[in-house]
Design an enzyme around this catalytic site. Structure first.
Site, PDB file in Angstrom:
ATOM      1  N   GLY A  72       0.836  -1.197   0.000  1.00 31.57           N
ATOM      2  CA  GLY A  72       0.000   0.000   0.000  1.00 31.57           C
ATOM      3  C   GLY A  72       0.869   1.244   0.000  1.00 31.57           C
ATOM      4  CD  GLN A  74       2.113   6.615   4.368  1.00 32.01           C
ATOM      5  OE1 GLN A  74       3.041   6.276   5.088  1.00 32.01           O
ATOM      6  NE2 GLN A  74       2.122   7.758   3.696  1.00 32.01           N
ATOM      7  CB  SER A  75       3.861  -0.670   2.133  1.00 33.16           C
ATOM      8  OG  SER A  75       4.625  -1.812   2.436  1.00 33.16           O
ATOM      9  CG  ASN A  76       4.462  -0.167   8.430  1.00 34.42           C
ATOM     10  OD1 ASN A  76       4.678   1.025   8.567  1.00 34.42           O
ATOM     11  ND2 ASN A  76       3.351  -0.737   8.876  1.00 34.42           N
ATOM     12  CB  ALA A  78       7.176  -0.501   0.564  1.00 34.76           C
TER      13      ALA A  78
END
Length: 327
Positions: A72, A74-76, A78
């Site tokens: 997403g 705001q992917s942690n 990523a």
């Protein structure tokens, strides 16, 4: 047993376990403890780095210099991947579900600071074609002389799952040190790998706890199937068999709320309340929903057979900042 793959050490481990004294008292149920996997690092904070220790070791062993992953906006995961590649002198490409017009804050801002290449794709393309898109990027990078390794969403695959198998070993050691037994362990479930690893560790290491997951998207049946697949992938890597059934996978459904990464006022209120009660900040996407679910289930009596519950704080602090307006 115990024939698990090698890893590289990237996280600050072991993470500490604290008792949530005031929350336990307020709910009047079992003792609630929290494992601070939000403290695995700063740029690499959260649960994903435990999985990446195994995944990135495999990528390096295969001679890769580029990591491609997805998530997403705001992917942690990523953001942790972007930080790891910078640390190791590699490069990263992040395929994110968004239109590129979102505010550049939180994890998205950090991805840019860390130098990750970012490709935005629509929710439809993400759902249907994300693996195909990542494969195409891999082919393009090969033409430029790079060897890329594709990491699935959340690093949740057979190899990434070992991150939380090792976490279970860590928990057992901490139980000995603390003179306590956790009879329930609770995690948020977004892609299944964290739950899968804890469950695998519980079974192989003969731990007596019951593992609960609170899903933040999809439904219980989806995750029972997905976690079962992950467990078989991991067992295949170990060249081991394990006697378990899908019915042993406990998912506390009903706390997805408005949907993945979408917050209800009650969830935001709960995050604020816990912050002021314990000085610990949960995130709106994963741990906020999961702890809100745990508190509600305690009130309902779901945990009345348990004495000591361990909640795993999987990080996500940077995900709070894009939600400032909700607070």
């Amino acid at each position: 047993m115990n024939s698990i793959p090698e890893r590289i050490k990237l996280a600050n481990l072991p993470t500490r376990i604290q008792k949530l004294e005031r929350l336990s008292e307020k709910l009047g149920g079992p003792n609630i403890f929290i494992k601070r996997d939000d403290e695995t690092g700063a740029e690499i904070s959260g649960n994903k780095i435990r999985k990446l220790e195994f995944t990135v070791k495999k990528a390096l062993d295969e001679g890769c210099d580029f990591l491609i992953t997805c998530g997403g906006i705001q992917s942690n995961h990523a953001r942790a991947t972007a930080a790891v590649t910078a640390k190791l002198g590699m490069k990263s490409c992040l395929v994110l579900r968004g239109n590129g017009k979102e505010n550049i804050d939180g994890n998205l801002f950090l991805n840019k600071v860390l130098g990750a290449k970012i490709k935005f794709i629509t929710p439809e393309a993400y759902k249907e074609k994300r693996m195909e898109i990542m494969e195409n990027i891999k082919e393009e990078l090969a033409k430029e002389g790079h060897k890329a390794y594709i990491i699935p969403e959340g690093a949740s695959d057979g190899i990434g799952t070992f991150g939380y198998y090792k976490a279970m070993e860590e928990i057992i050691e901490q139980e000995r040190e603390m003179g306590i037994n956790f009879d329930a362990i609770v995690v948020s479930v977004g892609s299944g790998g964290t739950y899968g690893g804890v469950f695998l560790g519980k079974k192989i290491l003969n731990h007596k706890s019951k593992i609960y997951g609170v899903n933040v998207c999809n439904d219980a049946e989806h995750f029972k199937r997905r976690i079962e697949e992950l467990l078989y992938e991991s067992l295949n890597i170990m060249n081991e068999t394990l006697d378990f059934t899908k019915d042993e996978i406990n998912i506390l459904d009903g706390y997805v709320g408005r949907g993945y990464a979408l917050s209800k006022p009650e969830e935001i209120d709960f995050i604020r309340e816990l912050a002021q009660l314990e000085g610990i900040i949960l995130d709106p996407v994963y741990t906020g929903k999961a702890m809100y679910g745990l508190a509600n289930e305690i009130k309902k009596g779901t945990f009345k057979e348990h004495q000591n519950i361990l909640f795993i704080h999987t990080g996500g602090l940077f995900g709070v900042f894009p939600k400032i307006d909700l607070f």
